[in-house]
Design an enzyme around this catalytic site. Structure first.
Site, PDB file in Angstrom:
ATOM      1  N   GLY B 192      61.429  51.155  52.954  1.00 41.56           N
ATOM      2  CA  GLY B 192      60.793  52.082  51.875  1.00 41.56           C
ATOM      3  C   GLY B 192      61.241  51.806  50.686  1.00 41.56           C
ATOM      4  N   SER B 193      60.899  52.822  49.712  1.00 41.20           N
ATOM      5  CA  SER B 193      61.016  52.820  48.353  1.00 41.20           C
ATOM      6  C   SER B 193      62.782  53.205  47.986  1.00 41.20           C
ATOM      7  CB  SER B 193      60.307  53.794  47.559  1.00 41.20           C
ATOM      8  OG  SER B 193      60.447  55.055  47.875  1.00 41.20           O
ATOM      9  N   GLY B 197      65.101  55.956  49.509  1.00 40.09           N
ATOM     10  CA  GLY B 197      66.228  55.280  50.005  1.00 40.09           C
ATOM     11  C   GLY B 197      67.374  55.928  49.571  1.00 40.09           C
ATOM     12  N   GLU B 214      66.148  48.832  53.544  1.00 37.17           N
ATOM     13  CA  GLU B 214      65.494  47.597  53.268  1.00 37.17           C
ATOM     14  C   GLU B 214      64.290  48.054  51.980  1.00 37.17           C
ATOM     15  OE1 GLU B 214      65.098  44.347  54.458  1.00 37.17           O
ATOM     16  OE2 GLU B 214      66.909  44.333  55.790  1.00 37.17           O
ATOM     17  N   CYS B 252      57.053  44.164  50.539  1.00 34.17           N
ATOM     18  CA  CYS B 252      58.107  44.268  49.788  1.00 34.17           C
ATOM     19  C   CYS B 252      58.664  42.744  49.101  1.00 34.17           C
ATOM     20  CB  CYS B 252      59.408  44.801  50.370  1.00 34.17           C
ATOM     21  SG  CYS B 252      59.480  43.786  52.069  1.00 34.17           S
TER      22      CYS B 252
END
Lengths: 491, 492
Positions: B192-193, B197, B214, B252
């Site tokens: 995610g972002s 994170g 990630e 991403c």
């Protein structure tokens, strides 16, 4: 005394920020990346040890009353080995690792390139203050990073010496030591690091990781736990006892993360074991264990009080079968063995980190695994003494810990081909040998493609024909692709 | 929420009991679960295509290429190599460790929490799940609520194919995520972002739970001036395929922006226009090959990127948007201002800024002055530039002459660095990410190094030192009394 000391500058957030800025500039300028720089630093570290061994031994004696042999071997010699290994293997470690590629990216080639993280922070511990400061630094240097080392203030003589030696022997535009305690550590933790390596306890580790989270900084935590020793019957008792003693009292008097914390043995075997301990302890340390010069002292009065609290708890103090003597002035506690300690006592619910060895009794030796697993936490190490093959297998299969040793204690940490690190509450990540290099490297994937073949089925407009081809391609079979191309497969 | 919390605690406790029973460690269990996932993908394929179309407007071929097909490939690999991955590795020891042996044994961590995201709701949920299962763990998967049809499919149907005692799917949004984070896990895998994170890692810190994050970033593509038209076409196809053809740039590892030399930029723009038309036709919306924007919030976010007059003026192609259908057409901009939001934040949409440089080598400084991305793409034949790209920039990965495809390669690690995250997976790296490699050292009672033990003296010190140096000859000399101690200081 205070008037003779130079006025020390306060190391606060601003100082920490400036420090990181300076190191980052050095790193970005490429200073630490070259093989020559890394080699020079490691050679300088070896020279530093060769030229200053007496001073290092003296500092360790000041801080811990550490016997000279433990200092020379478990701190200095081990560190020298790390340096020598890195010097020998570094070129090889630095080379990219070729990776295979598969049909899905055909034609292509790939490799994994190790690159330094950048500016790293190493926070060390007090019990092996020399080794645990510089061993991670060896890895960080070998991997090409710029480094700040923060040694533990609980071993102040060693911390001071490290600050002096590092600035004299190593490249201080890229490697710095920051001395201090909580305020200085907090100032450092506010900064953005590219990796943080912490050795210590779980409480501080949580603080370190929470600080790292703000900057998405990866961390490596080397913590501890209650490392159990299971002792079966039918073994060479003398050798086993000696090895347990060496791992417990022979390692900084039990103040080591991989020290055997407690023993589990059967009711039937316990007394024999205790007798063997008594005998071998005397052989090693003489009749008066409290006076032996071959045992480290307790590091400071805080830990001394902590250990006495564990020892003097009512339901525990009655279980002492050997030792128990203490000398407050010299911060010494004699090697102490306790038999049949209740599992709900204080001593069985926190990492001892001292010269007290409780023995837990079970009916049959197989019951030991339940005792270990019932704590719900995974220790840094677990030990088993047995000749029973099935028991060894069950041990490996059911006990989870950073590392396991069968028929010895602590030795695995001297073996550079084994990763040294914890799991769960005992930590995350590992180092030693090449694992140190890897711990401080970012493994970058590099994929080389050509322009020659283009898998047109990747692109729109999408058709069922393309779907069939993709199915075959991702299915990995050349025959499948041929069939799809010939229109022989179903979408 | 209290009720949910109580239920959750009960469920996690039950999962821990299940894990302790040793069931998930068995090779047979792992195989059965991986096969269960294979069956799920096969039997539910049509449904999966349907919900991906519903949530994201993905064409079924794109859905196969980017999600289902990838998962099938990963499952094949995991089933094929599982035994090998699970086996312990013997470790070399020096001669002095006589009659000893050592090995590394992979063991599962315990209970894993996988928090997935909305752009690739199947692959980003199930790819980590494959690794966690192969490594013998119990797993709780929380798919993203922003792709609700996909999330529902996973919640309602996946458990039918797997052992629901050990693997659970829990639906919900941030509130559910927070509740999950209160529990103690043995590892958290988050996609995610960076903002979330940080929250995940903070929560993990409370329990000393290791995490793999990630995240994303602005992945640049560097397009060198290529002379051959075949090369130019392939390069541009790959760039536009990566940008517009995969979830409409909401990836991403999408090409976030492109760097080209000033003299080459008009060639590139013209070629792009031609090839975009070839891929998507005259009316891209009608082609149904460009995915939708996930929701209004992101649509408006992307729309806002183009409101700045100078940014608007830099649009050379596309730019049209339809809020009702959440559709944005493939758009190209040339040299929008570098301080504009489109050039400072991850775009995550079908807008491609092209930044022109005097010389292509300037791309290295340009990239280095920004946070480390998940990937860097460089299209070039220039060996010197290639070498510099690898050694002078830092990113999760580097791909030459292609984009996004590194996601498909399971022999190289997939993960970020710095702001783009840490940890890695894919292929065996997935298995490793969810395993603890336990070191085992075995000694015999027969050889005992008596000089290990006190009482200490100089003789023992010399023996230990020569032993530690693996200086076998030195050991012999000490024993024979032929090596003088060079230490002259007092032991006490």
């Amino acid at each position: 005394m205070a008037s003779e000391m130079k006025e020390k500058e306060v190391f606060d957030s601003e100082s920490a920020k400036e420090l990181v800025k300076e190191l980052r500039a050095s790193f970005v300028a490429g200073k630490t990346k070259s093989y020559e720089w890394r080699r020079t630093q490691l050679k300088a570290m070896l020279k530093m040890m060769e030229e200053n061994e007496p001073q290092i031994v003296a500092a360790l004696r000041d801080d811990l009353s550490k016997p000279e042999l433990e200092s020379s071997i478990y701190e200095i010699a081990m560190l020298k080995n790390s340096c020598r290994l890195a010097l020998k293997e570094m070129k090889h470690w630095m080379m990219p690792e070729k990776a295979k590629t598969s049909l899905t990216t055909f034609p292509s080639s790939a490799e994994i390139v190790s690159e330094p993280f950048g500016v790293v922070l190493v926070i060390s511990a007090w019990n092996y203050p020399f080794l645990l400061s510089l061993d991670p630094v060896v890895g960080a240097i070998a991997a090409g990073n710029a480094i700040v080392l923060k040694p533990s203030e609980i071993a102040p003589a060693t911390a001071s010496l490290l600050a002096k030696l590092v600035s004299n022997y190593l490249d201080s535009s890229c490697i710095k030591v920051v001395e201090g305690a909580v305020p200085e550590t907090s100032a450092l933790l506010e900064q953005k690091w590219d990796k943080i390596f912490y050795t210590g306890n779980g409480r501080i580790a949580r603080i370190v990781m929470a600080a790292a989270a703000k900057h998405l900084t990866p961390v490596l935590l080397e913590l501890g736990g209650k490392s159990p020793v299971i002792v079966d019957s039918g073994i060479n008792l003398q050798v086993a006892t000696r090895r347990i003693i060496a791992g417990k009292w022979g390692c900084n008097n039990g103040q080591a993360c991989i020290s055997p914390d407690y023993v589990i043995t059967t009711k039937d075997f316990a007394l024999k074991l205790v007798d063997s301990f008594k005998c071998e302890l005397e052989r090693f340390y003489g009749k008066n264990l409290l006076e032996s010069k071959d045992l480290s002292r307790i590091v400071n009065s805080n830990h001394f009080a902590r250990l006495l609290k564990l020892l003097d708890e009512d339901k525990v103090s009655i279980k002492i079968v050997h030792g128990g003597e203490r000398d407050k002035t010299n911060l010494k506690i004699a090697p102490t063995i306790l038999l049949d300690v209740p599992q709900d006592s204080l001593i069985m619910n926190e990492e001892i980190f001292g010269p007290l060895l409780p023995i837990i009794l079970v009916d049959k030796v197989e019951d030991s695994f339940d005792v270990i697993n019932s704590s719900g936490t995974k220790p840094l190490a677990a030990y088993l003494f047995t000749n029973n093959k099935k028991l060894k297998e069950k041990f490996v299969a059911t006990v989870s810990a950073g590392g396991l040793v069968v028929n010895d204690t602590a030795v695995h940490l001297a073996e550079h081909t084994l990763p040294f690190g914890g799991v769960g509450d005992s930590g995350m990540g590992a180092y030693h040998g090449k694992f140190s290099f890897d711990a401080f490297s970012h493994k970058k994937a590099v994929l080389y493609r050509g322009f020659a073949c283009d898998a047109f089925m990747r692109y729109p407009p999408y058709t069922s024909g393309k779907l069939r081809l993709l199915q075959a391609l991702l299915g990995g079979s050349i025959l499948g692709i041929i069939r799809a191309l010939l229109g022989w497969s179903k979408a | 929420m209290d009720k949910f919390e109580k239920n959750l605690e009960r469920e996690v406790t039950a999962m821990r009991e299940c894990y302790r029973s040793g069931k998930t460690k068995q090779e047979s269990w792992r195989r059965s679960q991986l096969k269960g996932l294979q069956t799920f993908l096969k039997e539910k394929e049509v449904e999966i295509f349907r919900v991906l179309k519903q949530d994201l407007g993905k064409h079924y071929v794109e859905a196969f290429r980017d999600e289902v097909g990838l998962l099938r490939k990963s499952l094949n690999l995991a089933l094929k190599d599982l035994k090998k991955w699970m086996s312990s590795r013997e470790v070399k020891l020096p001669i002095i460790a006589l009659l000893s042996s050592a090995e590394l044994v992979p063991e599962p961590l315990g209970l894993i929490l996988v928090i997935s995201t909305w752009n690739f709701p199947f692959v980003l949920s199930l790819e980590p799940l494959i690794g966690a299962i192969a490594a013998g763990n119990g797993v709780v998967l929380k798919p993203s609520e922003l792709a609700p049809a996909c999330s529902s499919l996973l919640v309602n149907f996946l458990p039918n194919y797997l052992d629901s005692e050990a693997i659970k799917v829990i639906e919900g949004g941030p509130a559910v995520g927070e509740q999950l984070l209160q529990q103690k896990w043995d590892k958290i895998f988050f996609t995610g972002s960076a903002r979330v994170g940080r929250m995940i890692m903070s929560a993990a810190a409370k329990h000393l739970t290791p995490a793999t994050l990630e995240l994303g970033g602005k992945c640049p593509a560097v397009l060198d001036s290529l002379s051959w038209s075949w090369d130019k076409e392939v390069a541009v196809n790959r760039i536009i395929g990566a940008k517009y053809g995969s979830c409409a740039g909401q990836v991403c590892i999408s090409v976030d922006y492109l760097l080209v030399e000033k003299t080459f930029s008009s060639t590139v723009v013209e070629l792009m226009k031609v090839l975009i038309k070839k891929m998507y036709g005259d009316n891209p919306r009608e082609s149904h090959s460009v995915a939708r924007i996930i929701n209004k919030h992101h649509f408006l976010r992307l729309k806002n990127l183009l409101t700045d007059q100078m940014v608007k003026d830099s649009i050379v192609y596309g730019g049209s948007m339809d809020e009702d259908s959440l559709f944005i057409e493939p758009t190209i901009l040339v040299d929008p201002p570098l301080q504009s939001t489109i050039m400072t934040e991850e775009i995550f949409g079908p807008l491609l800024p092209i930044i022109t440089l005097d010389k292509i080598e300037d791309s290295i400084d340009f990239i280095n002055s920004r946070p480390k991305p998940l990937a860097i793409y460089a299209f070039t034949h220039n060996e010197v530039l290639r070498k510099r790209m690898v050694s002078e920039t830092s990113s999760g990965s580097v791909v030459f002459n292609d984009a996004i495809i590194q996601f498909v390669a399971d022999t190289i690690p997939f993960g970020g660095i710095g702001e783009s995250g840490f940890g890695k997976y894919h292929g065996k790296f997935s298995f490793d990410t969810f395993s603890h490699y336990k070191a085992i050292a075995r000694r015999s009672f027969l050889t005992d190094f008596w000089f290990r033990f006190p009482p200490w003296n100089n003789y023992k010190l010399e023996l230990l030192e020569t032993s530690y140096n693996y200086d076998y000859f030195g050991v012999l000399l000490v024993i024979l009394g032929l090596k003088k101690s060079r230490r002259r200081f007092d032991i006490n």
